[in-house]
Design a protein around this motif. Structure first.
Motif, PDB file in Angstrom:
ATOM      1  N   ALA A  12       0.750  -1.174  -0.041  1.00 34.87           N
ATOM      2  CA  ALA A  12       0.093   0.062   0.005  1.00 34.87           C
ATOM      3  C   ALA A  12       0.913   1.154   0.136  1.00 34.87           C
ATOM      4  CB  ALA A  12      -0.869  -0.053   1.273  1.00 34.87           C
ATOM      5  N   GLY A  13       1.503   1.610  -1.161  1.00 38.29           N
ATOM      6  CA  GLY A  13       2.377   2.731  -1.174  1.00 38.29           C
ATOM      7  C   GLY A  13       1.348   4.026  -1.464  1.00 38.29           C
ATOM      8  N   LYS A  14       2.032   5.144  -2.082  1.00 39.73           N
ATOM      9  CA  LYS A  14       1.267   6.410  -2.158  1.00 39.73           C
ATOM     10  C   LYS A  14       0.938   6.180  -3.780  1.00 39.73           C
ATOM     11  CE  LYS A  14       1.477   8.654   1.766  1.00 39.73           C
ATOM     12  NZ  LYS A  14       0.530   8.921   2.524  1.00 39.73           N
ATOM     13  N   VAL A  15      -0.132   6.803  -4.008  1.00 35.04           N
ATOM     14  CA  VAL A  15      -0.707   6.912  -5.116  1.00 35.04           C
ATOM     15  C   VAL A  15      -1.084   8.438  -5.773  1.00 35.04           C
ATOM     16  CG1 VAL A  15      -1.136   4.511  -5.661  1.00 35.04           C
ATOM     17  CG2 VAL A  15      -2.627   6.044  -4.805  1.00 35.04           C
ATOM     18  N   ILE A  16      -1.307   8.911  -6.796  1.00 28.72           N
ATOM     19  CA  ILE A  16      -2.036  10.106  -7.382  1.00 28.72           C
ATOM     20  C   ILE A  16      -3.175   9.524  -8.040  1.00 28.72           C
ATOM     21  CG2 ILE A  16      -1.974  12.037  -8.473  1.00 28.72           C
ATOM     22  CD1 ILE A  16       1.139  12.421  -7.919  1.00 28.72           C
ATOM     23  N   ALA A  17      -4.433  10.054  -7.651  1.00 30.63           N
ATOM     24  CA  ALA A  17      -5.533   9.741  -8.434  1.00 30.63           C
ATOM     25  C   ALA A  17      -5.736  11.195  -9.183  1.00 30.63           C
ATOM     26  CB  ALA A  17      -6.669   9.247  -7.492  1.00 30.63           C
ATOM     27  N   ILE A  18      -6.252  11.028 -10.450  1.00 28.53           N
ATOM     28  CA  ILE A  18      -6.530  12.193 -11.091  1.00 28.53           C
ATOM     29  C   ILE A  18      -7.962  12.135 -11.946  1.00 28.53           C
ATOM     30  CG2 ILE A  18      -5.703  13.732 -13.033  1.00 28.53           C
ATOM     31  CD1 ILE A  18      -2.880  12.842 -12.184  1.00 28.53           C
ATOM     32  N   ALA A  19      -8.633  12.986 -12.117  1.00 30.07           N
ATOM     33  CA  ALA A  19      -9.860  12.977 -12.770  1.00 30.07           C
ATOM     34  C   ALA A  19      -9.708  14.011 -13.733  1.00 30.07           C
ATOM     35  CB  ALA A  19     -11.197  12.930 -12.276  1.00 30.07           C
ATOM     36  N   CYS A  20      -9.624  13.775 -15.060  1.00 30.18           N
ATOM     37  CA  CYS A  20      -9.550  15.406 -16.018  1.00 30.18           C
ATOM     38  C   CYS A  20     -10.352  15.358 -17.242  1.00 30.18           C
ATOM     39  CB  CYS A  20      -8.058  15.747 -16.088  1.00 30.18           C
ATOM     40  SG  CYS A  20      -7.316  14.581 -17.026  1.00 30.18           S
ATOM     41  N   ARG A  21     -10.465  16.297 -18.010  1.00 32.38           N
ATOM     42  CA  ARG A  21     -11.300  16.258 -19.232  1.00 32.38           C
ATOM     43  C   ARG A  21     -10.388  17.105 -20.411  1.00 32.38           C
ATOM     44  NH1 ARG A  21     -17.332  18.668 -19.040  1.00 32.38           N
ATOM     45  NH2 ARG A  21     -15.959  20.499 -18.721  1.00 32.38           N
ATOM     46  N   HIS A  22     -10.656  16.322 -21.414  1.00 31.78           N
ATOM     47  CA  HIS A  22      -9.887  16.962 -22.472  1.00 31.78           C
ATOM     48  C   HIS A  22     -11.053  17.328 -23.449  1.00 31.78           C
ATOM     49  CE1 HIS A  22      -6.028  15.117 -21.622  1.00 31.78           C
ATOM     50  NE2 HIS A  22      -7.076  13.925 -21.019  1.00 31.78           N
ATOM     51  N   SER A  23     -10.889  18.551 -24.187  1.00 31.13           N
ATOM     52  CA  SER A  23     -11.957  19.115 -25.078  1.00 31.13           C
ATOM     53  C   SER A  23     -11.442  19.758 -26.276  1.00 31.13           C
ATOM     54  CB  SER A  23     -12.648  20.316 -24.194  1.00 31.13           C
ATOM     55  OG  SER A  23     -13.197  19.970 -23.120  1.00 31.13           O
ATOM     56  N   GLY A  24     -12.213  19.720 -27.335  1.00 33.80           N
ATOM     57  CA  GLY A  24     -11.534  20.249 -28.580  1.00 33.80           C
ATOM     58  C   GLY A  24     -12.713  21.164 -29.018  1.00 33.80           C
ATOM     59  N   ASP A  25     -12.253  22.657 -29.103  1.00 37.58           N
ATOM     60  CA  ASP A  25     -13.145  23.527 -29.596  1.00 37.58           C
ATOM     61  C   ASP A  25     -14.147  23.722 -28.513  1.00 37.58           C
ATOM     62  OD1 ASP A  25     -11.881  24.394 -31.781  1.00 37.58           O
ATOM     63  OD2 ASP A  25     -13.083  23.760 -33.213  1.00 37.58           O
ATOM     64  N   GLY A  26     -13.641  23.477 -27.130  1.00 38.05           N
ATOM     65  CA  GLY A  26     -14.621  23.638 -26.041  1.00 38.05           C
ATOM     66  C   GLY A  26     -15.785  22.599 -26.037  1.00 38.05           C
ATOM     67  N   VAL A  27     -15.742  21.499 -27.067  1.00 35.21           N
ATOM     68  CA  VAL A  27     -16.584  20.322 -26.711  1.00 35.21           C
ATOM     69  C   VAL A  27     -15.985  18.996 -26.077  1.00 35.21           C
ATOM     70  CG1 VAL A  27     -17.828  18.559 -28.215  1.00 35.21           C
ATOM     71  CG2 VAL A  27     -17.576  21.031 -29.075  1.00 35.21           C
ATOM     72  N   PRO A  28     -16.363  18.680 -25.102  1.00 30.98           N
ATOM     73  CA  PRO A  28     -15.645  17.484 -24.467  1.00 30.98           C
ATOM     74  C   PRO A  28     -15.275  16.274 -25.372  1.00 30.98           C
ATOM     75  CG  PRO A  28     -17.671  18.145 -23.144  1.00 30.98           C
ATOM     76  CD  PRO A  28     -17.803  18.973 -24.415  1.00 30.98           C
ATOM     77  N   PHE A  29     -14.214  15.881 -25.355  1.00 32.19           N
ATOM     78  CA  PHE A  29     -13.759  15.004 -26.306  1.00 32.19           C
ATOM     79  C   PHE A  29     -13.598  13.840 -25.586  1.00 32.19           C
ATOM     80  CE2 PHE A  29     -10.067  12.923 -28.696  1.00 32.19           C
ATOM     81  CZ  PHE A  29     -10.675  13.226 -29.958  1.00 32.19           C
ATOM     82  N   ALA A  30     -12.924  13.728 -24.271  1.00 27.63           N
ATOM     83  CA  ALA A  30     -12.682  12.434 -23.356  1.00 27.63           C
ATOM     84  C   ALA A  30     -12.471  12.852 -22.175  1.00 27.63           C
ATOM     85  CB  ALA A  30     -11.303  11.896 -24.094  1.00 27.63           C
ATOM     86  N   VAL A  31     -12.843  12.000 -21.222  1.00 28.06           N
ATOM     87  CA  VAL A  31     -12.614  12.153 -19.829  1.00 28.06           C
ATOM     88  C   VAL A  31     -11.608  11.031 -19.328  1.00 28.06           C
ATOM     89  CG1 VAL A  31     -14.781  13.192 -19.208  1.00 28.06           C
ATOM     90  CG2 VAL A  31     -14.732  10.986 -19.144  1.00 28.06           C
ATOM     91  N   GLU A  32     -10.882  11.438 -18.228  1.00 28.60           N
ATOM     92  CA  GLU A  32      -9.880  10.531 -18.096  1.00 28.60           C
ATOM     93  C   GLU A  32      -9.796  10.230 -16.676  1.00 28.60           C
ATOM     94  OE1 GLU A  32      -5.975  12.102 -19.780  1.00 28.60           O
ATOM     95  OE2 GLU A  32      -4.963  11.222 -17.959  1.00 28.60           O
ATOM     96  N   ASP A  33      -9.567   9.305 -16.286  1.00 32.25           N
ATOM     97  CA  ASP A  33      -9.555   8.688 -14.685  1.00 32.25           C
ATOM     98  C   ASP A  33      -7.855   8.085 -14.476  1.00 32.25           C
ATOM     99  OD1 ASP A  33     -11.667   9.211 -13.007  1.00 32.25           O
ATOM    100  OD2 ASP A  33     -12.965   8.303 -14.672  1.00 32.25           O
ATOM    101  N   ARG A  34      -7.360   8.633 -13.777  1.00 30.98           N
ATOM    102  CA  ARG A  34      -5.781   7.626 -13.923  1.00 30.98           C
ATOM    103  C   ARG A  34      -5.387   7.742 -12.405  1.00 30.98           C
ATOM    104  NH1 ARG A  34      -1.356   7.972 -17.563  1.00 30.98           N
ATOM    105  NH2 ARG A  34      -2.633   9.318 -19.052  1.00 30.98           N
ATOM    106  N   LEU A  35      -4.479   6.600 -12.262  1.00 28.97           N
ATOM    107  CA  LEU A  35      -3.689   6.589 -10.990  1.00 28.97           C
ATOM    108  C   LEU A  35      -2.262   6.378 -11.473  1.00 28.97           C
ATOM    109  CD1 LEU A  35      -5.656   5.975  -8.709  1.00 28.97           C
ATOM    110  CD2 LEU A  35      -5.264   3.561  -9.031  1.00 28.97           C
ATOM    111  N   ILE A  36      -1.546   7.021 -10.655  1.00 31.03           N
ATOM    112  CA  ILE A  36      -0.017   6.764 -10.798  1.00 31.03           C
ATOM    113  C   ILE A  36       0.490   6.428  -9.551  1.00 31.03           C
ATOM    114  CG2 ILE A  36       2.143   8.382 -11.257  1.00 31.03           C
ATOM    115  CD1 ILE A  36       0.213  10.331 -12.637  1.00 31.03           C
ATOM    116  N   ASP A  37       1.359   5.403  -9.979  1.00 34.70           N
ATOM    117  CA  ASP A  37       2.093   4.670  -8.781  1.00 34.70           C
ATOM    118  C   ASP A  37       3.211   5.746  -8.489  1.00 34.70           C
ATOM    119  OD1 ASP A  37       3.517   3.197  -7.056  1.00 34.70           O
ATOM    120  OD2 ASP A  37       3.118   1.310  -8.141  1.00 34.70           O
ATOM    121  N   LEU A  38       3.389   6.259  -7.312  1.00 32.31           N
ATOM    122  CA  LEU A  38       4.461   7.290  -6.755  1.00 32.31           C
ATOM    123  C   LEU A  38       5.495   6.248  -6.315  1.00 32.31           C
ATOM    124  CD1 LEU A  38       2.847   9.973  -4.808  1.00 32.31           C
ATOM    125  CD2 LEU A  38       3.915  10.099  -7.112  1.00 32.31           C
TER     126      LEU A  38
END
Lengths: 247, 247
Positions: free
Chosen positions: B132-158
Motif C-alpha cells: 500500500a504505497g502512495k498514489v496519485i488519483a486524477i480525474a480530468c477532461r480533454h476538449s476540442g473547440d470547447g466540446v468534451p472529447f474525452a474524460v480521463e481517470d488515472r492512477l499513478i504509482d508514486l
DNA sequence: CACGATTATATGTCTAGACATATAAGTCAA
DNA sequence: TTGACTTATATGTCTAGACATATAATCGTG
C-alpha cells in the motif's frame, strides 16, 4: 557496462551471437532510461573498439534497432535514441473462430443471410468503388458455447474476388474463407461504440440499449477493395486487447 | 521478372539501393500472390546470380523480410513465404492533445480532481501491486473547440514515479507529463464499450444511456507499474483507427 | 523395414577492407 | 552578419571471402 568481448574464444558456450548481444545491450540501456531520448549513441567505430568486432557487425545491430524505430541514424551526426513519438500498440484481431476456441469455448456459426446482387449506391459507397459491379452481402453470427459472440455484416467485391461466387458460406465463415483464399496488402480498422437496437439485441441476445463494440474493417489488395465488414460485439463482455510496443 | 542488374554502372540514377530493390521485388511477388504462402523463394546463391551481387547483399534483403515476418528461413531447407498468420493492425493511440489539434480543433484541458493518497485496496488491484504505497488519483477532461472529447481517470504509482509528486497537473495533462518524463517498456490497452451513466453523461455533455468507447491502458516500466488510465470517449463521434499490417 | 551415423547444403554470422553520400562544421568573401 | 564554398566525418552500401551450425537427405547396418 563492461561485459564486452569474450567472443574471441570461439569454442565457448556463446549462445547469443555478438551482434544480438550488442543490440540487446543498447536496447537495455534505452529502455532502462540510462540513455534517454535524444542521447547520442557511441559511434560505430567506438562500438567496434568496445566489442572488438568489425563495423558490419555493429552496423547490423544498429540497423535492426533503427528498423524497430528505437533509434534514429543521421549521416555525419551520429545515432540517437528516439523520443517516444506516439503511443502505438499492435492490436491483434484474430480470426473469430480462433478467438473463441482460444477462450476454451466451442465454436459455432450461423449464416443469417447471403445474397448476391448488383452493388447498390450504398454498397458502392461502403466499398469505395464507383462502378456497379456484383457483390455478395452476408449476415452471419459467431457463437461460443452457444452464446452469441459477434454478429457480422459483410460485403465482398466480386470484381476483386471472383472465386467468392462459388464459396459455400453456409459451411465456412466468409472471414475464414477470405483469409485462406485472398492475400491482402492493406487493411483499416475503425472501432466505435453503439447501443443495441432491436435487430442487434435479438441477434446478440442482449437487451435493447446495451452497449456494443463495433469494428469496421476494410481490406484492400493493391488498391482494389476486397471486402468491407462490420462486427458487433456485446460491449460489456467483450474486450479487445492490444499489447506492447515500447517507445 | 528479369529486371535484374543494371547496378554495374555506378554513375546511373540508381535511386533505390540494390538490396532494397531485391527486398521490394520479393515483397511484391508475395503480396501480389505470385509467390503464395509456403512457396520456396530462390536460394541466396540463385539470387546472387540473378542480381549479380554478393551474398551479404542478398542476405540483408532477406533478413529484413524475415524480421518483418513476411518470410521464414530454415537452415538447409531454404526460405519460404509465410502464410498469413493473424490479422493484426497497428493501433496508434496518440497523445490526446495531438489527436485533437490534428483534427484542427483548439485543445483545452480541465483538471476535475487530483488527490494524493495511500493506495486503497481498489487502487492496489488496479495497479497490480500488493503493498500500500502512495498514489496519485486524477480525474480530468480533454476538449476540442470547447466540446468534451474525452474524460480521463488515472492512477499513478508514486513508488515507480516519485517525480510525479511535484508535477503540476492543473497546468499539464498527466498523460503528456508522463510521456515526457517516464520511459515505458510495456503497455496494454483494453477496449470496450459502455453506456453513459449520470456522471459520465454530465462530464462528456451527452445523454444518459449514450454509448461510450472505453480505453484502459496499463503502462509498465520493466515490471513496475507506472500508471493505469481509463479514457471514456463519446462512442458515436469518436473513432479509433488502426491501419495496415499486410500478411 | 527401422534406426542410427554420415554427408551435403542452405542459412547464420563475421571480417577487413572499399567507395558513396549526406551533412555538420568550418572558412572565407561580400 | 550573412551567404556560398569547402572539408571532415559518420553512416549507407557493397564485396569476396571465411567458418559455424542446423538439418534434410542419404547410406549402412541390424
Amino acid at each position: 557496462m563492461s561485459l564486452a568481448s569474450d567472443r574471441t574464444k570461439p569454442g565457448a558456450a556463446n549462445k547469443p551471437t555478438l551482434y544480438k548481444r550488442i543490440r540487446l545491450d543498447i536496447e537495455t540501456r534505452i529502455l532502462t532510461g540510462e540513455w534517454p531520448p535524444g542521447h547520442r549513441i557511441p559511434f560505430e567505430h567506438q562500438l567496434m573498439a568496445r566489442y572488438r568486432c568489425s563495423r558490419m557487425t555493429v552496423n547490423k545491430a544498429l540497423s535492426e534497432l533503427a528498423q524497430a524505430d528505437l533509434i534514429e541514424r543521421r549521416r555525419r551526426a551520429g545515432t540517437f535514441v528516439r523520443r517516444p513519438q506516439h503511443i502505438s500498440a499492435v492490436l491483434t484481431i484474430a480470426d473469430i473462430r480462433a478467438e473463441i476456441t482460444a477462450l476454451g469455448r466451442s465454436y459455432s456459426y450461423q449464416l443469417i443471410d447471403c445474397r448476391r446482387r448488383t452493388a447498390t449506391s450504398a454498397d458502392r459507397a461502403r466499398l469505395g468503388v464507383t462502378t456497379a459491379g456484383k457483390v455478395i452481402a452476408i449476415a452471419c453470427r459467431h457463437s461460443g458455447d452457444g452464446v452469441p459472440f459477434a454478429v457480422e455484416d459483410r460485403l465482398i467485391d466480386l470484381a476483386t474476388v471472383p472465386d467468392a461466387a462459388t464459396a459455400d458460406f453456409a459451411r465456412e465463415p466468409p472471414g475464414s474463407w477470405l483469409l485462406h483464399h485472398v492475400p491482402w496488402t492493406e487493411a483499416e480498422h475503425t472501432i466505435s461504440a453503439v447501443v443495441a437496437d432491436d435487430r442487434l439485441a435479438k441477434a446478440l441476445d442482449i437487451a435493447v440499449g446495451a452497449p456494443c463494440l463495433v469494428i469496421d474493417r476494410y481490406t484492400w489488395r493493391s488498391a482494389r477493395t476486397v471486402t468491407a465488414v462490420r462486427l458487433h460485439y456485446p460491449g460489456e463482455t467483450h474486450r479487445l486487447v492490444a499489447r506492447f510496443k515500447g517507445g
